[in-house]
Motif scaffolding. Structure first.
Motif, PDB file in Angstrom:
ATOM      1  N   LEU A   1       0.829  -1.207   0.000  1.00 28.51           N
ATOM      2  CA  LEU A   1       0.000   0.000   0.000  1.00 28.51           C
ATOM      3  C   LEU A   1       0.862   1.254   0.000  1.00 28.51           C
ATOM      4  CD1 LEU A   1      -2.981  -0.780   2.411  1.00 28.51           C
ATOM      5  CD2 LEU A   1      -3.006  -0.555  -0.078  1.00 28.51           C
ATOM      6  N   GLY A   2       1.965   1.229   0.753  1.00 28.24           N
ATOM      7  CA  GLY A   2       2.854   2.376   0.738  1.00 28.24           C
ATOM      8  C   GLY A   2       3.377   2.663  -0.662  1.00 28.24           C
ATOM      9  N   ALA A   3       3.770   1.603  -1.379  1.00 32.92           N
ATOM     10  CA  ALA A   3       4.282   1.766  -2.737  1.00 32.92           C
ATOM     11  C   ALA A   3       3.188   2.239  -3.689  1.00 32.92           C
ATOM     12  CB  ALA A   3       4.872   0.443  -3.224  1.00 32.92           C
ATOM     13  N   LEU A   4       1.984   1.669  -3.571  1.00 31.74           N
ATOM     14  CA  LEU A   4       0.897   2.060  -4.472  1.00 31.74           C
ATOM     15  C   LEU A   4       0.452   3.493  -4.210  1.00 31.74           C
ATOM     16  CD1 LEU A   4      -1.316  -1.167  -4.573  1.00 31.74           C
ATOM     17  CD2 LEU A   4       0.272  -0.329  -6.305  1.00 31.74           C
ATOM     18  N   HIS A   5       0.415   3.907  -2.948  1.00 34.28           N
ATOM     19  CA  HIS A   5       0.041   5.274  -2.635  1.00 34.28           C
ATOM     20  C   HIS A   5       1.055   6.267  -3.214  1.00 34.28           C
ATOM     21  CE1 HIS A   5      -2.610   3.968   0.992  1.00 34.28           C
ATOM     22  NE2 HIS A   5      -3.303   4.074  -0.110  1.00 34.28           N
ATOM     23  N   ARG A   6       2.317   5.893  -3.161  1.00 35.01           N
ATOM     24  CA  ARG A   6       3.338   6.770  -3.746  1.00 35.01           C
ATOM     25  C   ARG A   6       3.219   6.792  -5.261  1.00 35.01           C
ATOM     26  NH1 ARG A   6       7.532   8.438  -0.561  1.00 35.01           N
ATOM     27  NH2 ARG A   6       8.962   8.513  -2.333  1.00 35.01           N
ATOM     28  N   ALA A   7       2.945   5.637  -5.871  1.00 34.44           N
ATOM     29  CA  ALA A   7       2.855   5.564  -7.333  1.00 34.44           C
ATOM     30  C   ALA A   7       1.691   6.375  -7.871  1.00 34.44           C
ATOM     31  CB  ALA A   7       2.724   4.104  -7.771  1.00 34.44           C
ATOM     32  N   THR A   8       0.595   6.415  -7.114  1.00 36.50           N
ATOM     33  CA  THR A   8      -0.600   7.130  -7.583  1.00 36.50           C
ATOM     34  C   THR A   8      -0.734   8.503  -6.937  1.00 36.50           C
ATOM     35  OG1 THR A   8      -1.912   5.985  -5.877  1.00 36.50           O
ATOM     36  CG2 THR A   8      -1.874   5.013  -8.073  1.00 36.50           C
ATOM     37  N   ARG A   9       0.257   8.883  -6.114  1.00 39.73           N
ATOM     38  CA  ARG A   9       0.309  10.222  -5.493  1.00 39.73           C
ATOM     39  C   ARG A   9      -0.966  10.539  -4.715  1.00 39.73           C
ATOM     40  NH1 ARG A   9       1.456  14.223 -10.141  1.00 39.73           N
ATOM     41  NH2 ARG A   9      -0.011  12.826 -11.203  1.00 39.73           N
ATOM     42  N   THR A  10      -1.458   9.571  -3.979  1.00 29.73           N
ATOM     43  CA  THR A  10      -2.648   9.822  -3.175  1.00 29.73           C
ATOM     44  C   THR A  10      -2.305  10.549  -1.884  1.00 29.73           C
ATOM     45  OG1 THR A  10      -2.416   7.667  -2.125  1.00 29.73           O
ATOM     46  CG2 THR A  10      -3.843   7.784  -4.049  1.00 29.73           C
ATOM     47  N   GLY A  11      -1.059  10.486  -1.444  1.00 24.17           N
ATOM     48  CA  GLY A  11      -0.656  11.181  -0.226  1.00 24.17           C
ATOM     49  C   GLY A  11      -1.175  10.542   1.033  1.00 24.17           C
ATOM     50  N   ALA A  12      -1.574   9.274   0.980  1.00 21.94           N
ATOM     51  CA  ALA A  12      -2.148   8.635   2.150  1.00 21.94           C
ATOM     52  C   ALA A  12      -1.047   8.129   3.082  1.00 21.94           C
ATOM     53  CB  ALA A  12      -3.059   7.487   1.723  1.00 21.94           C
ATOM     54  N   VAL A  13      -0.511   6.954   2.807  1.00 22.63           N
ATOM     55  CA  VAL A  13       0.559   6.417   3.641  1.00 22.63           C
ATOM     56  C   VAL A  13       1.731   6.162   2.719  1.00 22.63           C
ATOM     57  CG1 VAL A  13       1.235   4.604   5.244  1.00 22.63           C
ATOM     58  CG2 VAL A  13      -1.105   5.426   5.220  1.00 22.63           C
ATOM     59  N   GLY A  14       2.449   7.199   2.406  1.00 21.31           N
ATOM     60  CA  GLY A  14       3.522   7.080   1.454  1.00 21.31           C
ATOM     61  C   GLY A  14       4.889   7.430   1.998  1.00 21.31           C
ATOM     62  N   HIS A  15       5.004   7.712   3.301  1.00 23.32           N
ATOM     63  CA  HIS A  15       6.310   8.033   3.877  1.00 23.32           C
ATOM     64  C   HIS A  15       7.075   6.717   4.051  1.00 23.32           C
ATOM     65  CE1 HIS A  15       9.486   9.524   6.426  1.00 23.32           C
ATOM     66  NE2 HIS A  15       9.037  10.763   6.275  1.00 23.32           N
ATOM     67  N   ALA A  16       8.083   6.515   3.207  1.00 20.05           N
ATOM     68  CA  ALA A  16       8.752   5.220   3.134  1.00 20.05           C
ATOM     69  C   ALA A  16       9.373   4.811   4.467  1.00 20.05           C
ATOM     70  CB  ALA A  16       9.823   5.261   2.037  1.00 20.05           C
ATOM     71  N   LEU A  17      10.017   5.743   5.166  1.00 18.95           N
ATOM     72  CA  LEU A  17      10.699   5.404   6.409  1.00 18.95           C
ATOM     73  C   LEU A  17       9.701   4.960   7.481  1.00 18.95           C
ATOM     74  CD1 LEU A  17      13.282   5.210   8.048  1.00 18.95           C
ATOM     75  CD2 LEU A  17      13.023   7.644   8.633  1.00 18.95           C
ATOM     76  N   LEU A  18       8.583   5.677   7.620  1.00 18.07           N
ATOM     77  CA  LEU A  18       7.579   5.325   8.618  1.00 18.07           C
ATOM     78  C   LEU A  18       6.967   3.959   8.322  1.00 18.07           C
ATOM     79  CD1 LEU A  18       5.749   8.752   9.102  1.00 18.07           C
ATOM     80  CD2 LEU A  18       7.420   7.670  10.629  1.00 18.07           C
ATOM     81  N   VAL A  19       6.655   3.716   7.052  1.00 16.43           N
ATOM     82  CA  VAL A  19       6.082   2.422   6.673  1.00 16.43           C
ATOM     83  C   VAL A  19       7.077   1.300   6.944  1.00 16.43           C
ATOM     84  CG1 VAL A  19       5.219   1.043   4.748  1.00 16.43           C
ATOM     85  CG2 VAL A  19       4.523   3.429   4.974  1.00 16.43           C
ATOM     86  N   ALA A  20       8.356   1.538   6.605  1.00 20.95           N
ATOM     87  CA  ALA A  20       9.381   0.514   6.811  1.00 20.95           C
ATOM     88  C   ALA A  20       9.562   0.200   8.305  1.00 20.95           C
ATOM     89  CB  ALA A  20      10.707   0.975   6.211  1.00 20.95           C
ATOM     90  N   VAL A  21       9.568   1.244   9.137  1.00 22.89           N
ATOM     91  CA  VAL A  21       9.709   1.023  10.577  1.00 22.89           C
ATOM     92  C   VAL A  21       8.522   0.230  11.115  1.00 22.89           C
ATOM     93  CG1 VAL A  21       9.742   2.150  12.836  1.00 22.89           C
ATOM     94  CG2 VAL A  21      11.168   3.024  10.978  1.00 22.89           C
TER      95      VAL A  21
END
Length: 399
Positions: free
Chosen positions: A333-353
């Motif tokens: 979901l983090g990757a898809l949100h970034r790919a579609t620029r939805t701005g939902a949960v796209g902060h890579a570091l937070l998602v990874a942690v």
């Protein structure tokens, strides 16, 4: 072309199938599409149940392979219908009858899921799958006949789907050594058909907002299946031994996971499917999202079995049965949100942690207990959501 209104009793039983306007306002899922989705609940439930039993019997390798294969058939048939309907839904009698035929096909497929998990027998699953896909070919041929502007793409879809279905039937006679290699080749062929069909000529006029809504609704259906399966497992555990601390912790943690993942999925702007490449990444990526979400339900049932000392698996195995699909959902979901620029949960570091914490709790289940591990996962995903919401809001305020 302008959008077509839904049929009323005073309208003809058959209408010309034309491409719908991709900019049509107030485009929403139809009652037929909602009924179509509900038939897939049965198939998703059977797949998740098969995975649960395979994990409970400590057969993770064969169980995960069977689950991935069955879920691909479920997802791909659903996805193909949804995108076709977004472009060509006429809601007339021929269209409805072919859609009902696809619903019958998914029920046939669902009835064969157990045989795949127990014996590796794909016969019934393939029969149900081919029924659905044959109905889809008929829809594409009708579109090619009645909508000249999109005839090239429609004919390529019909041809590509037909050839691959013949290959699926031929695969039933493949020997054991060739079973999985041929399966992977045919999966690649299925995935290649849309890219080939849309490569030249007029692109199919699917509606971006309608597609985003269709995926959202199916996400809710899968999450509902997770809740239903978990509830049945909790009730069975309580009936056997009454309410215990581990069962209560797993129930709370499971609900936190469902609520937080729902919030993550539905936070932010609607997915921006502005190009074919973005749409394919979004559409194909949801195979991982849907399959992992449904697997969370199976994992929670395994955890509850572990809490009651049922099954043939370790505490760590039970913890990982929940943690791994949760991590997959978070990262995808983090990757898809970034790919579609939805701005939902796209902060890579937070998602990874957040994903690392969940995975650590899965490995640490023998130390903290399976109940504590699942509760910790629910809290970790909730904290990941909260941190991302704070970050997005802070950025928006800064701008």
């Amino acid at each position: 072309m302008s959008g077509q209104a839904e049929a009323t009793p005073n309208e003809p039983l058959r209408r010309v199938m034309r491409g719908r306007d991709p900019g049509e306002r107030h485009r929403a899922s139809t009652p037929l599409e909602l009924l179509f989705d509900l038939t897939f609940v049965v198939a998703v439930s059977q797949a998740a149940s098969g995975l649960h039993h395979a994990l409970a019997e400590d057969h993770p390798g064969s169980g995960l392979a069977a689950y991935a294969a069955v879920f691909f058939a479920i997802w791909w048939a659903w996805m193909n219908f949804s995108w076709f309907a977004s472009a060509y839904d006429t809601d007339d009698v021929p269209y409805r009858l072919l859609t009902l035929l696809q619903m019958a096909g998914v029920l046939v497929l669902a009835s064969g899921v157990t045989a795949v998990f127990e014996d590796g027998d794909f016969t019934v699953v393939v029969i149900g799958y081919v029924v659905m896909r044959a109905a889809m070919v008929a829809q594409w041929l009708r579109a090619a006949k009645e909508y000249p502007e999109g005839r090239g793409s429609a004919l390529r879809y019909a041809a590509g789907i037909s050839v691959v279905q013949l290959c699926w039937i031929a695969r039933l006679w493949a020997s054991g050594a060739w079973a999985w290699p041929t399966f992977l080749v045919l999966v690649a062929a299925e995935l290649a058909v849309p890219a080939w069909a849309e490569y030249r000529g007029r692109a199919t006029s699917w509606h971006p907002g309608h597609i985003a809504e269709r995926y959202s609704l199916f996400t809710i259906i899968v999450l509902g299946e997770v809740i239903l399966g978990s509830l049945a497992a909790v009730r069975s555990a309580v009936d056997d031994r009454g309410v215990s601390a581990p069962v209560l912790l797993i129930a709370i943690g499971g609900l936190l996971l469902v609520f937080a993942l729902w919030w993550i999925y539905f936070t932010g702007n609607e997915a921006r499917l502005t190009t074919l490449r973005t749409a394919l990444v979004w559409g194909y990526g949801h195979y991982v999202v849907f399959a992992a979400l449904a697997a969370i339900g199976a994992g929670l049932e395994v955890a509850l079995d572990g809490a009651e000392h049922h099954g043939h698996f370790s505490t760590r195995g039970a913890g990982l049965a929940v943690a791994v699909p949760v991590v997959i959902v978070l990262l995808t979901l983090g990757a898809l949100h970034r790919a579609t620029r939805t701005g939902a949960v796209g902060h890579a570091l937070l998602v990874a942690v957040g994903a690392l914490v969940v995975l650590a709790l899965g490995f640490g289940a023998p130390t903290v207990g399976i109940g504590g591990a699942v509760l910790g996962m629910g809290l970790a995903v909730s904290a990941t959501l909260a941190a991302n919401l704070f970050t997005v809001r802070h950025r928006a305020g800064g701008r």
